[in-house]
Motif scaffolding. Structure first.
Motif, short mmCIF file in Angstrom:
data_model
loop_
_atom_site.label_atom_id
_atom_site.label_comp_id
_atom_site.label_asym_id
_atom_site.label_seq_id
_atom_site.Cartn_x
_atom_site.Cartn_y
_atom_site.Cartn_z
N TYR A 70 0.60 -1.19 0.01
CA TYR A 70 0.04 -0.01 0.00
C TYR A 70 0.91 1.31 0.00
CZ TYR A 70 -3.90 -3.08 0.64
OH TYR A 70 -4.89 -4.08 0.67
N ALA A 148 -2.89 -7.83 1.33
CA ALA A 148 -1.45 -6.86 1.29
C ALA A 148 -0.28 -7.89 0.84
CB ALA A 148 -1.05 -6.61 2.90
N TRP A 190 -7.34 4.73 -3.01
CA TRP A 190 -7.94 3.63 -1.81
C TRP A 190 -9.45 3.06 -2.19
CZ3 TRP A 190 -6.35 1.29 1.99
CH2 TRP A 190 -7.31 0.58 2.91
N ALA A 193 -8.46 0.47 -4.92
CA ALA A 193 -7.88 -0.75 -3.95
C ALA A 193 -8.83 -1.39 -3.50
CB ALA A 193 -6.80 -0.42 -3.12
#
Length: 274
Positions: A70, A148, A190, A193
């Motif tokens: 990120y 992640a 964001w 994502a």
């Protein structure tokens, strides 16, 4: 333009290089030191407590994956705020355009040098982290489909960073204010994502298994759905072999968005400065 960019943004360049070095050293430390001590501790632990012994390594590895995967949020904020937005707001860009630097050349330099720096740094990080995670996979609790880890182990980390650079640039050109562009750029990336994470499983055909008894999945499979229909058990999943197809399809989508945002930025700048 290259010399000017390096001089004006030398602090940001130094911070980026320091971040790359810190995360690289941290990852190597996890692989060479922390993993060794964890395995040594596991040889002497009771079976019920071995997971607890491994948890410090798993927690640190997950934190590194989060920072790598990120990092694009930092890129979006910097591109929208300092790289483009601040220069448009303060008039520095207009000054450059009166000194023999065309707007197209100015924007090309603004994008090319950061893109090269981002690609080189994140490629190094992704390579080192992928190697470390593969060597000590048994010490972590997160699997390959964890958001992640999914980003940090493949080229998607680079693709998202380049997209963040393009989105931040376009946002700054639209708003021409540093702080609003910073906030909107981070919010847009964001949202992108989260959207990709929500629909990630649909980027590649799934597999389905049925049986008259509860279905056993392959090791490390990503289970998406399952249950019982009449007398038949079923389960829908992605095997681990689907990691690279999913990764490459997502990279293609994100890079296409980055290319679209970049082309739109050049078009918008040419029209405003015609």
């Amino acid at each position: 333009m290259t010399t000017t960019l390096l001089r004006v943004h030398r602090a940001a360049t130094a911070v980026w290089i320091a971040l790359i070095l810190v995360l690289t050293v941290w990852t190597l430390w996890l692989n060479q030191v922390t993993a060794h001590h964890t395995r040594a501790a596991q040889t002497h632990c009771a079976q019920d407590y071995c997971d607890a012994v491994a948890s410090p390594y798993g927690g640190e590895a997950g934190m590194v994956a989060l920072l790598i995967g990120y990092a694009f949020l930092l890129v979006a904020g910097y591109a929208g705020g300092a790289l483009i937005g601040r220069e448009l707001e303060s008039g520095t860009a207009h000054l450059a355009w009166t000194q023999g630097v065309t707007p197209t050349r100015w924007l090309t330099a603004k994008l090319a040098l950061p893109a090269l720096t981002l690609t080189a740094g994140l490629t190094l990080l992704v390579t080192v982290f992928h190697w470390t995670w593969a060597a000590n996979r048994d010490l972590t609790f997160d699997d390959w489909y964890t958001p992640a880890l999914f980003l940090a182990r493949g080229p998607a980390a680079v693709a998202y960073a380049l997209c963040a650079l393009a989105v931040g640039t376009l946002t700054a050109l639209l708003l021409r204010r540093a702080l609003p562009a910073l906030g909107v750029s981070v919010a847009v990336m964001w949202l992108l994502a989260i959207t990709m994470e929500t629909y990630r499983a649909d980027l590649w055909p799934t597999r389905t298994r049925t049986a008259t008894h509860p279905v056993d999945l392959p090791e490390h499979a990503w289970e998406l759905a399952g249950g019982r229909n009449a007398d038949v058990y079923y389960v829908v999943f992605h095997p681990e072999s689907h990691y690279w197809p999913l990764q490459l399809v997502e990279c293609g989508i994100v890079l296409a968005l980055a290319a679209t945002a970049t082309a739109t930025s050049f078009t918008l700048l040419r029209r405003r400065t015609a």
